[in-house]
Write a protein that holds these residues in place. Structure first.
Motif, PDB file in Angstrom:
ATOM      1  N   LEU A  23       0.833  -1.199   0.000  1.00 33.03           N
ATOM      2  CA  LEU A  23       0.000   0.000   0.000  1.00 33.03           C
ATOM      3  C   LEU A  23       0.869   1.250   0.000  1.00 33.03           C
ATOM      4  CD1 LEU A  23      -2.791  -1.038   2.542  1.00 33.03           C
ATOM      5  CD2 LEU A  23      -3.124  -0.509   0.121  1.00 33.03           C
TER       6      LEU A  23
ATOM      7  N   ASN B 129      -0.497   4.639  -0.827  1.00 34.05           N
ATOM      8  CA  ASN B 129      -1.359   4.809   0.352  1.00 34.05           C
ATOM      9  C   ASN B 129      -2.672   5.518   0.008  1.00 34.05           C
ATOM     10  OD1 ASN B 129       0.005   3.484   2.399  1.00 34.05           O
ATOM     11  ND2 ASN B 129       1.292   5.256   2.883  1.00 34.05           N
TER      12      ASN B 129
ATOM     13  N   ALA C 177      -4.595   2.544  -4.536  1.00 30.81           N
ATOM     14  CA  ALA C 177      -3.575   1.541  -4.230  1.00 30.81           C
ATOM     15  C   ALA C 177      -4.204   0.256  -3.717  1.00 30.81           C
ATOM     16  CB  ALA C 177      -2.598   2.103  -3.199  1.00 30.81           C
ATOM     17  N   ALA C 178      -5.234   0.398  -2.867  1.00 30.05           N
ATOM     18  CA  ALA C 178      -5.934  -0.783  -2.368  1.00 30.05           C
ATOM     19  C   ALA C 178      -6.641  -1.515  -3.500  1.00 30.05           C
ATOM     20  CB  ALA C 178      -6.929  -0.370  -1.293  1.00 30.05           C
TER      21      ALA C 178
ATOM     22  N   LEU D  31      -6.803  -4.499   4.806  1.00 35.86           N
ATOM     23  CA  LEU D  31      -7.546  -3.425   4.157  1.00 35.86           C
ATOM     24  C   LEU D  31      -8.516  -2.745   5.118  1.00 35.86           C
ATOM     25  CD1 LEU D  31      -8.274  -4.989   0.649  1.00 35.86           C
ATOM     26  CD2 LEU D  31      -6.551  -3.294   1.269  1.00 35.86           C
TER      27      LEU D  31
ATOM     28  N   PHE E 277      -6.506  -0.401   7.073  1.00 30.28           N
ATOM     29  CA  PHE E 277      -6.094   0.697   6.202  1.00 30.28           C
ATOM     30  C   PHE E 277      -7.244   1.672   5.971  1.00 30.28           C
ATOM     31  CE2 PHE E 277      -5.767   2.310   1.774  1.00 30.28           C
ATOM     32  CZ  PHE E 277      -4.670   3.133   1.956  1.00 30.28           C
TER      33      PHE E 277
END
Length: 535
Positions: free
Chosen positions: A395, A400, A404-405, A423, A426
């Motif tokens: 990530l 970030n 990106a995810a 995730l 995040f």
């Protein structure tokens, strides 16, 4: 013999003639026993005779009462019958009930033996799990009291068929009180199916006896996974009190526990104690201490231990090399990481997901993002799924962001628990509530979320759904029989304090304290109560 008996009687007669004839005189009657004075008993002239026994002799030691109604200490066993007819009727009823009870007992014994023999013959043949379940269910429904050996053999049969869940369920439905031999066998099985609380209850019940080394190691492992180092040391001290020598597995578990907990000094002390006791550390012990040194910044000591292991002829495996790569990746020493990576390839040792993750982290720290992306794709193509730590590194490599995810989700063919938890953490960190809600709903829909998934859900609830926090904690305890680790509890407390949810924090801490308390223990606890306490 006749001479001795006559002399004894003469001696008693002469002795009694010397005594004054008063109401306190003693009547001594010789008997067939070796001791003449065994039946000496005070006798008074005012003692009344029992009219139901007119032929009773005056000199009988129990001269006032029927002797068969009294024991040796002259204590009444039962009152004498009022008359002869009542006595005869009572004897007839008693004998009839006695015969009926005896018949029922014999029939039950025959039935229990039949079940036992049928189970033995079933085990000697090529039986199926369905045949075993049919026999054990039928025997369990019968009114007979099956012996503990029947349950012990039946549980062994389930184990032989690799039906651990069936063995645990059958143990939970046993109709006998707890049995030490069965309990000892069940502790490792209960641990393997995640019934940690039941392991603790049974161990509290049997630890007064001498416990086998396998049970002790299982309980140390159970406590280590809950970060209960004090409980682990209690088991170790109990082993020493019972003259049960710790083995290599015992020390390896403890070294790994204290190493991951940051207490490197205790881990190293246990390693030295192990070597002084004459035990040679194996690959697991060395790898645990190498990992402990690396995680706590002692990379030089980990390198020395790695060389010592090689000098003793212990060949490093993929886990050992992964620990060394990870240790130098934390320092950003890419050259040394690549050195160990090349050695692995030269020895035909296949890297795993953690090896890839450590090398990806080492490249990310020097800004080689293209290499990180290529290694990540290679890892996924080899069907190695990223760990949470690897997901966070990627990530960061990809920027970030939500994009990106999405890129990681597109590269990974299937969603794993590690990816879900990473995730979710995040999305909570970047305050993407809608994305976090979606993943939390996916995790809650799982039939049995993992420990990491529950810990992540608790953190999510603390931030977005504080009213569901306690319910999630109770659900975690019901399904996994564990509580979150202290680090997770601290994160939850920080979130609740920052959002002003002091009442929720108080309720959460109260439930956590109740669930963390030692399990209730009763010496008469039966296996059936274990299943009810775990349900």
């Amino acid at each position: 013999m006749i001479f001795l008996r006559n002399n004894t009687r003469a001696l008693i007669a002469s002795s009694s003639s010397l005594l004054p004839r008063t109401t306190s005189s003693i009547n001594i009657i010789p008997t067939r026993s070796s001791s003449i004075l065994q039946h000496v008993r005070p006798y008074t002239s005012t003692t009344k005779r029992d009219t139901n026994y007119p032929n009773q002799r005056h000199h009988h030691p129990s001269n006032s009462f029927p002797p068969q109604r009294y024991n040796q200490n002259n204590k009444e066993l039962s009152p004498p019958p009022k008359n002869k007819e009542e006595n005869e009727t009572s004897n007839v009823d008693h004998n009839k009930n006695r015969r009926e009870r005896r018949i029922v007992s014999v029939l039950k014994d025959i039935t229990a033996r039949n079940y036992h023999q049928e189970l033995q013959s079933l085990r000697q043949g090529n039986y199926t799990i369905d045949e075993l379940k049919k026999l054990t269910t039928e025997a369990n429904k019968s009114p007979v009291q099956l012996p503990p050996s029947f349950y012990y053999i039946a549980i062994n049969c389930f184990i032989e068929k690799n039906d651990i869940r069936g063995a645990v369920d059958y143990y939970s439905n046993m109709k006998i009180p707890s049995n030490t031999h069965i309990d000892v066998k069940m502790i490792p099985l209960l641990k393997s199916v995640g019934r940690i609380r039941d392991c603790e209850i049974i161990f509290e019940r049997i630890k007064a006896d001498k416990i086998p080394i396998k049970v002790a190691n299982t309980m140390i492992y159970v406590y280590s996974k809950q970060n209960k180092s004090e409980k682990c040391m209690e088991v170790l001290n109990l082993m020493k009190q019972q003259n049960l020598e710790p083995d290599i597995r015992t020390y390896s578990i403890l070294i790994d526990l204290y190493g991951k907990g940051g207490d490197v000094e205790t881990a190293a002390s246990l390693f030295r104690e192990m070597k002084e006791s004459g035990l040679m550390p194996n690959i697991v012990t060395y790898t645990s201490l190498i990992d402990a040194y690396g995680k706590n910044g002692h990379v030089v000591q980990s390198r020395l231990l790695f060389d010592e292991m090689s000098n003793y002829g212990i060949v490093p495996n993929v886990v050992t090399y992964t620990c060394m790569i990870d240790n130098y990746a934390r320092l950003g020493d890419l050259a040394t990481c690549q050195h160990y990576w090349d050695i692995m390839h030269s020895m035909n040792i296949t890297p795993n997901a953690h090896t890839y993750g450590a090398l990806i982290e080492a490249n990310s720290k020097v800004g080689r993002h293209d290499v990180c992306s290529n290694l990540f794709k290679e890892m996924v193509e080899r069907q190695f799924y990223p760990s949470p730590r690897c997901v966070f590194v990627m990530l960061e490599v990809y920027g970030n962001s939500i994009e990106a995810a999405d890129r990681i989700l597109a590269e990974v063919p299937s969603v794993t628990p590690a990816l879900n938890t990473s995730l979710l953490v995040f999305y909570c960190a970047i305050d993407a509530k809608q994305r976090a809600d979606d993943i939390a709903a996916v995790i809650r829909a799982l039939p049995s979320p993992s420990f990491e998934e529950y810990c992540t859900l608790l953190t999510y609830d603390a931030k977005y759904r504080p009213e569901s926090l306690v319910n999630t904690l109770l659900e975690m305890d019901t399904k996994l029989h564990v509580v979150p680790r202290p680090v997770t509890v601290k994160e939850i407390a920080d979130v609740l304090v920052s959002t002003g949810q002091s009442s929720v924090l108080s309720q959460f801490e109260a439930e956590l304290e109740r669930l963390s308390s030692p399990p209730s223990f009763s010496p008469s606890l039966s296996p059936s109560s274990l299943s009810s306490s775990s349900s």
